[in-house]
Design a protein around this motif. Structure first.
Motif, PDB file in Angstrom:
ATOM      1  N   ALA A 112       0.842  -1.200   0.000  1.00  0.00           N
ATOM      2  CA  ALA A 112       0.000   0.000   0.000  1.00  0.00           C
ATOM      3  C   ALA A 112       0.875   1.247   0.000  1.00  0.00           C
ATOM      4  CB  ALA A 112      -0.922   0.012   1.216  1.00  0.00           C
ATOM      5  N   ASP A 113       0.436   2.259  -0.735  1.00  0.00           N
ATOM      6  CA  ASP A 113       1.174   3.527  -0.747  1.00  0.00           C
ATOM      7  C   ASP A 113       0.243   4.644  -1.200  1.00  0.00           C
ATOM      8  OD1 ASP A 113       3.236   5.258  -0.379  1.00  0.00           O
ATOM      9  OD2 ASP A 113       4.425   4.618  -2.097  1.00  0.00           O
ATOM     10  N   GLY A 114       0.558   5.847  -0.775  1.00  0.00           N
ATOM     11  CA  GLY A 114      -0.166   7.032  -1.231  1.00  0.00           C
ATOM     12  C   GLY A 114       0.755   7.868  -2.083  1.00  0.00           C
ATOM     13  N   VAL A 115       0.352   8.163  -3.304  1.00  0.00           N
ATOM     14  CA  VAL A 115       1.196   8.880  -4.260  1.00  0.00           C
ATOM     15  C   VAL A 115       0.578  10.252  -4.513  1.00  0.00           C
ATOM     16  CG1 VAL A 115       2.323   8.769  -6.497  1.00  0.00           C
ATOM     17  CG2 VAL A 115       1.728   6.660  -5.296  1.00  0.00           C
ATOM     18  N   HIS A 116       1.374  11.309  -4.321  1.00  0.00           N
ATOM     19  CA  HIS A 116       0.861  12.681  -4.416  1.00  0.00           C
ATOM     20  C   HIS A 116       1.161  13.294  -5.784  1.00  0.00           C
ATOM     21  CE1 HIS A 116      -0.142  13.067  -0.101  1.00  0.00           C
ATOM     22  NE2 HIS A 116       0.862  12.216   0.051  1.00  0.00           N
ATOM     23  N   PHE A 117       0.179  14.028  -6.302  1.00  0.00           N
ATOM     24  CA  PHE A 117       0.317  14.722  -7.584  1.00  0.00           C
ATOM     25  C   PHE A 117      -0.242  16.131  -7.469  1.00  0.00           C
ATOM     26  CE2 PHE A 117       0.171  10.268  -8.762  1.00  0.00           C
ATOM     27  CZ  PHE A 117       1.180  10.176  -9.693  1.00  0.00           C
ATOM     28  N   ASN A 118       0.298  17.017  -8.291  1.00  0.00           N
ATOM     29  CA  ASN A 118      -0.255  18.363  -8.385  1.00  0.00           C
ATOM     30  C   ASN A 118      -1.436  18.370  -9.352  1.00  0.00           C
ATOM     31  OD1 ASN A 118       1.666  19.630  -6.669  1.00  0.00           O
ATOM     32  ND2 ASN A 118       3.148  19.606  -8.338  1.00  0.00           N
ATOM     33  N   VAL A 119      -2.426  19.200  -9.061  1.00  0.00           N
ATOM     34  CA  VAL A 119      -3.586  19.371  -9.940  1.00  0.00           C
ATOM     35  C   VAL A 119      -3.689  20.852 -10.277  1.00  0.00           C
ATOM     36  CG1 VAL A 119      -6.063  19.041 -10.209  1.00  0.00           C
ATOM     37  CG2 VAL A 119      -4.745  17.426  -8.836  1.00  0.00           C
ATOM     38  N   ARG A 120      -3.660  21.177 -11.560  1.00  0.00           N
ATOM     39  CA  ARG A 120      -3.597  22.577 -11.978  1.00  0.00           C
ATOM     40  C   ARG A 120      -4.783  23.397 -11.503  1.00  0.00           C
ATOM     41  NH1 ARG A 120      -2.082  20.404 -17.044  1.00  0.00           N
ATOM     42  NH2 ARG A 120      -4.078  21.016 -17.960  1.00  0.00           N
ATOM     43  N   LEU A 121      -5.968  22.825 -11.534  1.00  0.00           N
ATOM     44  CA  LEU A 121      -7.177  23.600 -11.270  1.00  0.00           C
ATOM     45  C   LEU A 121      -7.620  23.545  -9.810  1.00  0.00           C
ATOM     46  CD1 LEU A 121      -9.198  22.667 -14.488  1.00  0.00           C
ATOM     47  CD2 LEU A 121      -7.580  24.543 -14.123  1.00  0.00           C
ATOM     48  N   GLU A 122      -6.805  22.962  -8.938  1.00  0.00           N
ATOM     49  CA  GLU A 122      -7.156  22.889  -7.527  1.00  0.00           C
ATOM     50  C   GLU A 122      -5.950  23.242  -6.673  1.00  0.00           C
ATOM     51  OE1 GLU A 122      -9.230  19.367  -6.338  1.00  0.00           O
ATOM     52  OE2 GLU A 122     -10.165  19.111  -8.300  1.00  0.00           O
ATOM     53  N   GLU A 123      -6.199  23.757  -5.483  1.00  0.00           N
ATOM     54  CA  GLU A 123      -5.120  24.199  -4.616  1.00  0.00           C
ATOM     55  C   GLU A 123      -4.427  23.037  -3.916  1.00  0.00           C
ATOM     56  OE1 GLU A 123      -6.533  27.094  -1.898  1.00  0.00           O
ATOM     57  OE2 GLU A 123      -7.120  28.539  -3.444  1.00  0.00           O
ATOM     58  N   ASP A 124      -5.207  22.076  -3.419  1.00  0.00           N
ATOM     59  CA  ASP A 124      -4.623  20.958  -2.674  1.00  0.00           C
ATOM     60  C   ASP A 124      -3.964  19.950  -3.600  1.00  0.00           C
ATOM     61  OD1 ASP A 124      -5.531  22.053  -0.337  1.00  0.00           O
ATOM     62  OD2 ASP A 124      -7.409  20.907  -0.336  1.00  0.00           O
ATOM     63  N   ARG A 125      -2.888  19.335  -3.115  1.00  0.00           N
ATOM     64  CA  ARG A 125      -2.263  18.256  -3.865  1.00  0.00           C
ATOM     65  C   ARG A 125      -3.145  17.016  -3.774  1.00  0.00           C
ATOM     66  NH1 ARG A 125       3.461  16.597  -2.615  1.00  0.00           N
ATOM     67  NH2 ARG A 125       3.493  16.028  -4.815  1.00  0.00           N
ATOM     68  N   GLN A 126      -3.222  16.288  -4.853  1.00  0.00           N
ATOM     69  CA  GLN A 126      -4.041  15.082  -4.898  1.00  0.00           C
ATOM     70  C   GLN A 126      -3.247  13.891  -4.393  1.00  0.00           C
ATOM     71  OE1 GLN A 126      -5.277  13.974  -8.818  1.00  0.00           O
ATOM     72  NE2 GLN A 126      -6.956  12.713  -8.099  1.00  0.00           N
ATOM     73  N   CYS A 127      -3.896  13.035  -3.615  1.00  0.00           N
ATOM     74  CA  CYS A 127      -3.263  11.800  -3.147  1.00  0.00           C
ATOM     75  C   CYS A 127      -3.974  10.615  -3.777  1.00  0.00           C
ATOM     76  CB  CYS A 127      -3.322  11.704  -1.623  1.00  0.00           C
ATOM     77  SG  CYS A 127      -2.500  10.222  -0.982  1.00  0.00           S
ATOM     78  N   ILE A 128      -3.245   9.855  -4.570  1.00  0.00           N
ATOM     79  CA  ILE A 128      -3.774   8.645  -5.182  1.00  0.00           C
ATOM     80  C   ILE A 128      -3.387   7.468  -4.293  1.00  0.00           C
ATOM     81  CG2 ILE A 128      -3.781   7.149  -7.213  1.00  0.00           C
ATOM     82  CD1 ILE A 128      -4.959   9.862  -7.781  1.00  0.00           C
ATOM     83  N   LEU A 129      -4.388   6.746  -3.798  1.00  0.00           N
ATOM     84  CA  LEU A 129      -4.145   5.575  -2.957  1.00  0.00           C
ATOM     85  C   LEU A 129      -4.025   4.343  -3.855  1.00  0.00           C
ATOM     86  CD1 LEU A 129      -6.759   6.257  -0.135  1.00  0.00           C
ATOM     87  CD2 LEU A 129      -4.408   7.078  -0.317  1.00  0.00           C
ATOM     88  N   GLY A 176       3.978  -1.402   3.897  1.00  0.00           N
ATOM     89  CA  GLY A 176       3.669  -0.003   3.633  1.00  0.00           C
ATOM     90  C   GLY A 176       4.499   0.923   4.494  1.00  0.00           C
ATOM     91  N   ASP A 177       4.352   2.219   4.265  1.00  0.00           N
ATOM     92  CA  ASP A 177       5.034   3.253   5.020  1.00  0.00           C
ATOM     93  C   ASP A 177       4.379   3.379   6.395  1.00  0.00           C
ATOM     94  OD1 ASP A 177       6.237   5.503   5.994  1.00  0.00           O
ATOM     95  OD2 ASP A 177       5.362   6.889   4.553  1.00  0.00           O
ATOM     96  N   GLY A 178       5.181   3.611   7.428  1.00  0.00           N
ATOM     97  CA  GLY A 178       4.653   3.696   8.781  1.00  0.00           C
ATOM     98  C   GLY A 178       3.729   4.874   9.027  1.00  0.00           C
ATOM     99  N   ALA A 179       3.768   5.895   8.172  1.00  0.00           N
ATOM    100  CA  ALA A 179       2.966   7.089   8.409  1.00  0.00           C
ATOM    101  C   ALA A 179       1.552   6.981   7.846  1.00  0.00           C
ATOM    102  CB  ALA A 179       3.662   8.310   7.786  1.00  0.00           C
ATOM    103  N   GLN A 216       1.695  -6.919   9.708  1.00  0.00           N
ATOM    104  CA  GLN A 216       2.204  -5.652   9.184  1.00  0.00           C
ATOM    105  C   GLN A 216       3.720  -5.684   9.003  1.00  0.00           C
ATOM    106  OE1 GLN A 216       0.868  -2.361  11.583  1.00  0.00           O
ATOM    107  NE2 GLN A 216      -1.179  -3.219  11.857  1.00  0.00           N
ATOM    108  N   GLN A 217       4.164  -5.202   7.845  1.00  0.00           N
ATOM    109  CA  GLN A 217       5.587  -5.065   7.564  1.00  0.00           C
ATOM    110  C   GLN A 217       5.852  -3.613   7.165  1.00  0.00           C
ATOM    111  OE1 GLN A 217       8.490  -7.048   7.625  1.00  0.00           O
ATOM    112  NE2 GLN A 217       9.429  -5.077   7.127  1.00  0.00           N
ATOM    113  N   ARG A 218       6.631  -2.903   7.968  1.00  0.00           N
ATOM    114  CA  ARG A 218       6.984  -1.527   7.643  1.00  0.00           C
ATOM    115  C   ARG A 218       8.053  -1.508   6.554  1.00  0.00           C
ATOM    116  NH1 ARG A 218       3.123  -1.213  10.276  1.00  0.00           N
ATOM    117  NH2 ARG A 218       2.669   0.192  12.026  1.00  0.00           N
ATOM    118  N   CYS A 219       7.948  -0.542   5.675  1.00  0.00           N
ATOM    119  CA  CYS A 219       8.888  -0.409   4.555  1.00  0.00           C
ATOM    120  C   CYS A 219      10.244   0.105   5.064  1.00  0.00           C
ATOM    121  CB  CYS A 219       8.317   0.544   3.513  1.00  0.00           C
ATOM    122  SG  CYS A 219       9.465   0.966   2.198  1.00  0.00           S
ATOM    123  N   TRP A 220      11.303  -0.641   4.774  1.00  0.00           N
ATOM    124  CA  TRP A 220      12.636  -0.254   5.232  1.00  0.00           C
ATOM    125  C   TRP A 220      13.189   0.962   4.481  1.00  0.00           C
ATOM    126  CZ3 TRP A 220      15.698  -0.838   9.242  1.00  0.00           C
ATOM    127  CH2 TRP A 220      15.424  -1.860  10.149  1.00  0.00           C
TER     128      TRP A 220
END
Length: 430
Positions: free
Chosen positions: A182-199, A247-250, A266-270
């Motif tokens: 599992a991971d959350g990947v962040h992208f910029n969106v031109r027409l919105e202020e907040d960064r998008q997080c794709i799960l 996945g990432d611990g956060a 659970q296995q945390r990503c090294w």
């Protein structure tokens, strides 16, 4: 002959309209592609006819035969436009017995190769607008790509949105995922202020193949967003708890996982953990600290990993308690992989299956404002991951996934009953 070709390459010829001809290398590649494609299709037709050579019509002649060629059509490829002619096959049997030949190499109505189609989502993520696509594609694939207008791109995006919608509703009832990442990947969106997080949720099936399970638009990496994703895959048939999640611990993923798939370990990503720990140390100490962290997760047994772990704590706890606490709080989750086959360790110690796929995407979007909308970004990520999925390799030691699914215990990467068999026997004194 070679001199004449080189001479043409240096001094391009002109056609009847005064335009310079294409460079020789491109023409050689295009002509070679045309010949190879023609030969492949001819071989495919011959094989089809050979398999039906014994079929006879009422007058005793062969019923399935060649019958000239279909009209020539042009395919847009990575080396430009290639003209192809497909042999026509005639079946002279009665209508209710006839078969219709359809080439697997050259499907009906194909007008462009996958390399062209896959370039579109890459360019879109690069920040190119729909109106600029014709010029961009012509720069990549030549003037023959000029058929891609802005309206064509808009239609393609609509098709991809529909594909994503259908894919997101597909049944998972026939699937059993032993491992998930599992991971959350962040992208910029031109027409919105907040960064998008794709799960993103990936899984390894019981036969060792890695698959994309789900992609959803989330709010940051919150527990609620991950819970919605996990509940959705469970509703669609993913009833058996995966044996391990990496996945990432956060991530809010872990809180959601406990509520939806409580039996999953659970296995945390090294990779993430190493970066987080080093960030809390002075730069001058980071190379040595990284070496000590590496020694932990590369140890051959859990016992040796504990020793290396304690050595790191002893070395840095007094002066850098935050770095040590960052490591200590996930001690058992970081070393969970020792309870699984050693052949799988390189796959499950990190979220690299997802990270490696998105490395190029992140690089291409780092200095751009990204897509214009959240839906457009989600759709493009879906298409890119679908393309990448075709190249994912099978897990090492995939045959041992059956053991894990059956809850057969492993200790330090070795199957428990094998461990007993190899244990040295003690001699009883007389």
């Amino acid at each position: 002959m070679l001199n004449r070709i080189m001479d043409k390459a240096v001094r391009p010829e002109s056609d009847a309209n005064g335009h310079e001809s294409k460079d020789v290398l491109t023409e050689i590649l295009r002509n070679g592609a045309r010949r190879l494609l023609a030969e492949a299709i001819e071989a495919e037709v011959e094989e089809y006819l050979e398999e039906r050579r014994e079929i006879r019509s009422e007058d005793g002649r062969r019923a399935v035969v060649r019958n000239g060629y279909l009209p020539e059509r042009k395919i847009i490829t990575g080396v430009g436009e290639v003209a192809v002619k497909q042999p026509r096959v005639r079946d002279r049997r009665a209508a209710d017995e006839q078969e219709f030949f359809s080439s697997k190499i050259l499907p009906p109505y194909l007008r462009k190769t996958k390399s062209i189609e896959e370039a579109v989502p890459w360019l879109y993520l690069k920040g190119i607008s729909s109106g600029d696509f014709p010029e961009a594609l012509q720069a990549l694939f030549g003037e023959t790509a000029q058929g891609f207008s802005a309206s064509t791109i808009v239609r393609l995006k609509k098709v991809w949105e529909e594909e994503y919608a259908q894919w997101s509703k597909r049944s998972l009832a026939e699937k059993q995922y032993v491992y998930v990442w599992a991971d959350g990947v962040h992208f910029n969106v031109r027409l919105e202020e907040d960064r998008q997080c794709i799960l993103v949720l990936m899984g390894a099936t019981i036969d060792g193949h890695k698959e994309l399970i789900a992609i959803q638009d989330g709010y940051r990496e919150s527990e609620q967003s991950w819970r919605e994703l996990l509940l959705d895959v469970k509703r669609r048939g993913m009833k058996v708890d995966p044996k391990l999640a990496a996945g990432d611990g956060a991530l809010g993923f872990w809180k959601a996982l406990k509520k939806v798939f409580p039996k999953t370990r659970q296995q945390r990503c090294w990779v993430h953990k190493t970066a987080n720990v080093l960030d809390k140390l002075p730069k001058r100490l980071q190379p040595k600290a990284k070496e000590m962290l590496h020694e932990i997760w590369m140890s051959d047994t859990r016992e040796h990993a504990y020793e290396a772990f304690d050595a790191f704590v002893a070395a840095y706890e007094a002066k850098y308690p935050k770095a040590v606490e960052c490591l200590k709080k996930d001690r058992e989750e970081l070393l969970c992989f020792y309870d699984f086959p050693a052949e799988h360790w390189q796959h499950i110690r990190t979220t690299n299956p997802i990270e490696s796929t998105f490395a190029t995407v992140r690089l291409r979007t780092k200095r751009t404002k990204g897509c214009g909308s959240r839906l457009a970004t989600l759709t493009m990520v879906f298409k890119l991951m679908q393309s990448a999925e075709k190249k994912w390799r099978r897990l090492n030691g995939f045959d041992k996934l059956q053991d894990i699914a059956a809850d057969i215990p492993y200790i330090n990467g070795i199957r428990h009953n094998l461990l007993k068999e190899t244990k040295p026997q003690t001699t009883v004194a007389a």
